[in-house]
Design a protein around this motif. Structure first.
Motif, mmCIF file in Angstrom:
data_model
loop_
_atom_site.group_PDB
_atom_site.id
_atom_site.type_symbol
_atom_site.label_atom_id
_atom_site.label_comp_id
_atom_site.label_asym_id
_atom_site.label_seq_id
_atom_site.Cartn_x
_atom_site.Cartn_y
_atom_site.Cartn_z
ATOM 1 N N CYS A 193 0.826 -1.282 0.024
ATOM 2 C CA CYS A 193 -0.277 -0.068 -0.236
ATOM 3 C C CYS A 193 0.982 0.963 0.064
ATOM 4 C CB CYS A 193 -0.914 -0.124 1.207
ATOM 5 S SG CYS A 193 -2.353 -1.106 0.987
ATOM 6 N N LYS A 194 2.246 0.973 -0.194
ATOM 7 C CA LYS A 194 3.101 2.179 -0.159
ATOM 8 C C LYS A 194 2.578 2.507 -2.355
ATOM 9 C CE LYS A 194 6.269 0.786 3.118
ATOM 10 N NZ LYS A 194 7.587 0.460 3.422
ATOM 11 N N ARG A 195 2.581 4.125 -2.109
ATOM 12 C CA ARG A 195 2.720 4.674 -3.190
ATOM 13 C C ARG A 195 4.420 4.320 -4.464
ATOM 14 N NH1 ARG A 195 4.956 10.032 -5.091
ATOM 15 N NH2 ARG A 195 3.230 11.092 -6.761
ATOM 16 N N TYR A 196 3.945 4.200 -5.947
ATOM 17 C CA TYR A 196 4.919 4.223 -6.143
ATOM 18 C C TYR A 196 6.094 4.933 -6.293
ATOM 19 C CZ TYR A 196 7.881 2.783 -10.628
ATOM 20 O OH TYR A 196 8.838 2.826 -11.066
ATOM 21 N N GLU A 197 7.574 4.607 -5.633
ATOM 22 C CA GLU A 197 8.736 5.095 -5.093
ATOM 23 C C GLU A 197 9.076 6.097 -6.554
ATOM 24 O OE1 GLU A 197 12.983 4.324 -4.085
ATOM 25 O OE2 GLU A 197 11.650 2.809 -4.889
ATOM 26 N N TYR A 198 9.036 5.457 -7.655
ATOM 27 C CA TYR A 198 9.284 6.725 -8.539
ATOM 28 C C TYR A 198 8.382 7.585 -9.729
ATOM 29 C CZ TYR A 198 12.890 3.748 -8.085
ATOM 30 O OH TYR A 198 14.608 2.874 -7.530
ATOM 31 N N MET A 199 7.217 7.650 -9.120
ATOM 32 C CA MET A 199 5.787 7.807 -9.303
ATOM 33 C C MET A 199 6.224 8.865 -9.979
ATOM 34 S SD MET A 199 2.454 7.428 -10.763
ATOM 35 C CE MET A 199 2.019 6.041 -9.332
ATOM 36 N N ASP A 200 6.441 10.117 -9.114
ATOM 37 C CA ASP A 200 6.626 11.518 -9.829
ATOM 38 C C ASP A 200 7.746 11.749 -10.812
ATOM 39 O OD1 ASP A 200 5.340 12.668 -7.952
ATOM 40 O OD2 ASP A 200 6.836 12.621 -6.194
ATOM 41 N N ALA A 201 8.819 11.100 -11.011
ATOM 42 C CA ALA A 201 9.831 10.820 -12.298
ATOM 43 C C ALA A 201 8.809 10.141 -13.646
ATOM 44 C CB ALA A 201 10.752 9.704 -11.839
ATOM 45 N N LEU A 202 8.399 9.251 -12.780
ATOM 46 C CA LEU A 202 7.945 8.787 -14.500
ATOM 47 C C LEU A 202 6.306 9.846 -14.571
ATOM 48 C CD1 LEU A 202 6.745 5.819 -15.484
ATOM 49 C CD2 LEU A 202 5.477 5.496 -14.006
ATOM 50 N N ILE A 203 5.892 10.613 -13.734
ATOM 51 C CA ILE A 203 4.831 11.514 -14.499
ATOM 52 C C ILE A 203 5.353 12.096 -15.184
ATOM 53 C CG2 ILE A 203 3.066 13.157 -13.825
ATOM 54 C CD1 ILE A 203 2.225 11.729 -11.719
ATOM 55 N N GLU A 204 6.991 12.782 -15.437
ATOM 56 C CA GLU A 204 7.430 13.921 -15.244
ATOM 57 C C GLU A 204 8.183 13.392 -17.174
ATOM 58 O OE1 GLU A 204 11.661 16.187 -14.644
ATOM 59 O OE2 GLU A 204 10.402 15.463 -13.058
ATOM 60 N N TRP A 205 7.761 12.261 -17.591
ATOM 61 C CA TRP A 205 8.547 11.792 -18.150
ATOM 62 C C TRP A 205 7.874 11.475 -19.307
ATOM 63 C CZ3 TRP A 205 7.144 7.086 -20.387
ATOM 64 C CH2 TRP A 205 7.219 6.322 -21.724
ATOM 65 N N ILE A 206 6.381 10.624 -18.433
ATOM 66 C CA ILE A 206 5.272 10.984 -19.652
ATOM 67 C C ILE A 206 4.914 12.524 -20.036
ATOM 68 C CG2 ILE A 206 2.736 10.255 -18.994
ATOM 69 C CD1 ILE A 206 3.159 8.232 -17.037
ATOM 70 N N ASP A 207 5.155 13.393 -19.392
ATOM 71 C CA ASP A 207 4.650 14.990 -20.003
ATOM 72 C C ASP A 207 5.853 14.818 -21.221
ATOM 73 O OD1 ASP A 207 3.178 17.273 -19.323
ATOM 74 O OD2 ASP A 207 5.514 17.645 -19.627
ATOM 75 N N SER A 208 7.034 13.820 -21.262
ATOM 76 C CA SER A 208 7.956 14.090 -22.301
ATOM 77 C C SER A 208 7.220 13.666 -23.320
ATOM 78 C CB SER A 208 9.344 14.396 -21.560
ATOM 79 O OG SER A 208 9.332 12.873 -21.444
ATOM 80 N N GLN A 209 6.773 12.808 -22.781
ATOM 81 C CA GLN A 209 6.300 12.403 -24.670
ATOM 82 C C GLN A 209 5.320 12.648 -25.192
ATOM 83 O OE1 GLN A 209 8.591 9.296 -24.539
ATOM 84 N NE2 GLN A 209 10.166 10.073 -23.557
ATOM 85 N N GLY A 210 5.024 13.529 -24.850
ATOM 86 C CA GLY A 210 3.736 14.228 -25.138
ATOM 87 C C GLY A 210 2.112 13.630 -24.777
ATOM 88 N N TRP A 211 1.799 13.330 -23.965
ATOM 89 C CA TRP A 211 0.779 12.559 -22.642
ATOM 90 C C TRP A 211 1.034 13.252 -21.366
ATOM 91 C CZ3 TRP A 211 -2.335 8.347 -24.037
ATOM 92 C CH2 TRP A 211 -1.758 7.819 -25.049
ATOM 93 N N THR A 212 -0.148 13.413 -20.584
ATOM 94 C CA THR A 212 -0.182 14.144 -19.490
ATOM 95 C C THR A 212 -0.767 13.198 -18.763
ATOM 96 O OG1 THR A 212 -1.403 16.545 -20.985
ATOM 97 C CG2 THR A 212 -1.830 15.623 -17.908
#
Length: 235
Positions: A193-212
């Motif tokens: 039940c712990k938030r994915y450790e790299y979630m913030d970095a992953l969301i930043e990467w997602i934004d760089s791929q043309g997705w939100t």
């Protein structure tokens, strides 16, 4: 060992064939039937979930894909019932780790899991590989932009202890490739039940791929604190 197992090297005993119902999917992904009607949907990975069986009845063209589908459906059916029994026995020792508002009891959970399995297996026997496509992530055997919406439950972040960051990236790249509009991933926490450790970095990467990417609370919580999904929308 079946010919399929010989060719793929998959051990059925290592696959847990258990699934969620159509109703759970709508809650997990904060969706309504009306939002999905007329769309092409991918359920990845789908296991023994009955979403595909039900969705297609509502004019929601849905394809399920999972590594389990390399195995014969009769073997999966037998394995599914065994997995449900094993899971229910395990639940008795960790009952306080879960929110029982939806299922009410372990017996209630067993009934719902059994319904998901029987509906899934029945549909697999009718439609086979036309709806239930075997795959091994992070590769998918689908065309570019084949689906409007992709739903992914209880996999990527759930098994964060076994799936490293690179696997998450490669899988998301493949989901981006086959999806035209939107991807929803549930939950955003791991088995503890712990938030994915790299979630913030992953969301930043997602934004760089043309997705939100955004984390959204949903009206479903069985595993305590597992009540958020990651919603990805193409820009």
């Amino acid at each position: 060992m079946s010919q399929v197992e010989k060719s793929t090297g998959l051990d059925l005993s290592r696959i847990v064939f258990i699934g969620r119902t159509w109703e759970e999917y709508l809650l997990m992904f904060n969706l309504t039937k009306e939002e999905l009607v007329g769309h092409e949907v991918l359920d990845c990975p789908s296991g023994a979930c009955s979403f595909t069986a039900n969705a297609n009845q509502y004019n929601i063209s849905t394809t399920a894909t999972d590594i389990a589908y390399y195995h014969q459906v009769d073997d999966l059916e037998q394995k599914g019932f065994q997995d449900i029994e094993h899971t229910m026995q395990s639940m008795e020792h960790v009952v306080n780790n879960y929110n029982w508002d939806f299922f009410q009891s372990i017996d209630g959970l067993k009934r719902v899991r059994t319904r998901a399995l029987t509906e899934c297996v029945s549909d697999m026997k009718k439609f086979g590989a036309s709806r239930y496509v075997p795959t091994t992530l992070p590769q998918l055997p689908f065309k570019d932009k084949q689906f409007d919406v992709t739903l992914s439950a209880h996999f990527l972040f759930t098994y964060a202890d076994r799936l490293d960051y690179d696997f998450h990236i490669q899988t998301l790249k493949e989901l981006f490739r086959v999806t035209r509009e939107e991807i929803r991933i549930f939950p955003t926490v791991d088995m503890e039940c712990k938030r994915y450790e790299y979630m913030d970095a992953l969301i930043e990467w997602i934004d760089s791929q043309g997705w939100t990417g955004e984390e959204i609370q949903v009206p479903y919580e069985f595993q305590k604190n597992a009540n958020t999904m990651l919603k990805l929308t193409i820009k």
